[in-house]
Design a protein around this motif. Structure first.
Motif, PDB file in Angstrom:
ATOM      1  N   THR A   1      42.383  58.824  41.525  1.00 19.85           N
ATOM      2  CA  THR A   1      41.600  57.801  40.827  1.00 19.85           C
ATOM      3  C   THR A   1      40.776  57.007  41.824  1.00 19.85           C
ATOM      4  O   THR A   1      41.158  56.844  42.981  1.00 19.85           O
ATOM      5  N   VAL A   2      39.637  56.517  41.343  1.00 21.52           N
ATOM      6  CA  VAL A   2      38.711  55.748  42.166  1.00 21.52           C
ATOM      7  C   VAL A   2      38.370  54.457  41.437  1.00 21.52           C
ATOM      8  O   VAL A   2      38.109  54.464  40.237  1.00 21.52           O
ATOM      9  N   SER A   3      38.345  53.368  42.169  1.00 23.38           N
ATOM     10  CA  SER A   3      37.945  52.071  41.627  1.00 23.38           C
ATOM     11  C   SER A   3      36.585  51.695  42.195  1.00 23.38           C
ATOM     12  O   SER A   3      36.280  51.990  43.347  1.00 23.38           O
ATOM     13  N   SER A   4      35.773  51.031  41.377  1.00 22.18           N
ATOM     14  CA  SER A   4      34.496  50.514  41.874  1.00 22.18           C
ATOM     15  C   SER A   4      34.600  49.029  42.180  1.00 22.18           C
ATOM     16  O   SER A   4      33.651  48.418  42.635  1.00 22.18           O
ATOM     17  N   GLY A   5      35.763  48.449  41.893  1.00 24.53           N
ATOM     18  CA  GLY A   5      35.941  47.022  42.122  1.00 24.53           C
ATOM     19  C   GLY A   5      35.546  46.174  40.928  1.00 24.53           C
ATOM     20  O   GLY A   5      35.562  44.947  41.004  1.00 24.53           O
ATOM     21  N   SER A   6      35.202  46.801  39.809  1.00 29.66           N
ATOM     22  CA  SER A   6      34.860  46.039  38.610  1.00 29.66           C
ATOM     23  C   SER A   6      36.035  45.167  38.210  1.00 29.66           C
ATOM     24  O   SER A   6      37.185  45.629  38.177  1.00 29.66           O
ATOM     25  N   PRO A   7      35.775  43.902  37.861  1.00 32.00           N
ATOM     26  CA  PRO A   7      36.877  43.034  37.432  1.00 32.00           C
ATOM     27  C   PRO A   7      37.511  43.501  36.121  1.00 32.00           C
ATOM     28  O   PRO A   7      38.616  43.086  35.791  1.00 32.00           O
ATOM     29  N   LEU A   8      36.838  44.388  35.390  1.00 28.31           N
ATOM     30  CA  LEU A   8      37.380  44.862  34.121  1.00 28.31           C
ATOM     31  C   LEU A   8      38.386  45.991  34.294  1.00 28.31           C
ATOM     32  O   LEU A   8      39.193  46.235  33.398  1.00 28.31           O
ATOM     33  N   GLU A   9      38.358  46.686  35.429  1.00 23.15           N
ATOM     34  CA  GLU A   9      39.255  47.832  35.613  1.00 23.15           C
ATOM     35  C   GLU A   9      40.723  47.460  35.437  1.00 23.15           C
ATOM     36  O   GLU A   9      41.426  48.087  34.647  1.00 23.15           O
ATOM     37  N   PRO A  10      41.241  46.436  36.151  1.00 25.94           N
ATOM     38  CA  PRO A  10      42.655  46.106  35.962  1.00 25.94           C
ATOM     39  C   PRO A  10      42.943  45.479  34.595  1.00 25.94           C
ATOM     40  O   PRO A  10      44.025  45.678  34.041  1.00 25.94           O
ATOM     41  N   LYS A  11      41.978  44.754  34.044  1.00 24.96           N
ATOM     42  CA  LYS A  11      42.188  44.123  32.740  1.00 24.96           C
ATOM     43  C   LYS A  11      42.342  45.156  31.635  1.00 24.96           C
ATOM     44  O   LYS A  11      43.175  45.021  30.751  1.00 24.96           O
ATOM     45  N   ILE A  12      41.495  46.183  31.676  1.00 28.50           N
ATOM     46  CA  ILE A  12      41.492  47.207  30.631  1.00 28.50           C
ATOM     47  C   ILE A  12      42.468  48.332  30.966  1.00 28.50           C
ATOM     48  O   ILE A  12      43.008  48.981  30.081  1.00 28.50           O
ATOM     49  N   GLY A  13      42.694  48.554  32.256  1.00 29.90           N
ATOM     50  CA  GLY A  13      43.578  49.629  32.677  1.00 29.90           C
ATOM     51  C   GLY A  13      42.858  50.960  32.765  1.00 29.90           C
ATOM     52  O   GLY A  13      43.304  51.954  32.211  1.00 29.90           O
ATOM     53  N   PHE A  14      41.724  50.983  33.456  1.00 31.89           N
ATOM     54  CA  PHE A  14      40.984  52.228  33.628  1.00 31.89           C
ATOM     55  C   PHE A  14      40.503  52.356  35.061  1.00 31.89           C
ATOM     56  O   PHE A  14      40.529  51.400  35.816  1.00 31.89           O
ATOM     57  N   SER A  15      40.069  53.553  35.400  1.00 29.11           N
ATOM     58  CA  SER A  15      39.496  53.832  36.715  1.00 29.11           C
ATOM     59  C   SER A  15      38.011  54.115  36.547  1.00 29.11           C
ATOM     60  O   SER A  15      37.588  54.620  35.513  1.00 29.11           O
TER      61      SER A  15
END
Length: 132
Positions: A8-22
């Motif tokens: 999995t790769v993160s872009s650093g979007s603040p929504l990634e951990p909130k929504i639970g997606f990569s």
């Protein structure tokens, strides 16, 4: 049966951990890049009111996510461009053509009612297949 590893790769979007997606997921040779919004480095909508600039930013973010998965733009097999106003499709298409004109992945344009942030005019998804 081959068991592929999942990356999995993160872009650093603040929504990634909130929504639970990569931002992107690679399983074996397959890469899926999530709906990518025009979010600037400050976490806010960038290029407000400019579909072309928002589309270019989305494609730039997608390009970085692909690289982080070991893929290239040339590996992209499909893009999906979601717009809040289909009348602006040519501006998004111009950005798509600048990046993918020679690659020519399958592409779909669709109009949606709205996105999480009303200042986002476009979101773009991409799929890729990478040689192992």
């Amino acid at each position: 049966m081959t068991r592929w590893t999942r990356r999995t790769v993160s872009s650093g979007s603040p929504l990634e951990p909130k929504i639970g997606f990569s931002r992107a997921v690679r399983v074996g040779p397959f890469v899926s890049v999530s709906g990518t919004a025009p979010i600037g480095r400050d976490g806010r909508a960038a290029h407000v009111g400019d579909v072309y600039a928002q589309s270019r930013l989305c494609l730039d973010i997608i390009g970085r996510a692909l690289m982080d998965c070991g893929a290239r733009l040339e590996d992209v097999t499909r893009t999906r461009i979601l717009l809040t106003d289909m009348a602006t499709w040519q501006e998004a298409a111009r950005a798509q053509g600048e990046i993918f004109g020679a690659i020519r992945p399958a592409c779909t344009f669709a109009e949606v009612n709205r996105f999480i942030d009303p200042e986002w005019l476009v979101e773009i998804e991409a799929d890729a297949v990478v040689e192992e």
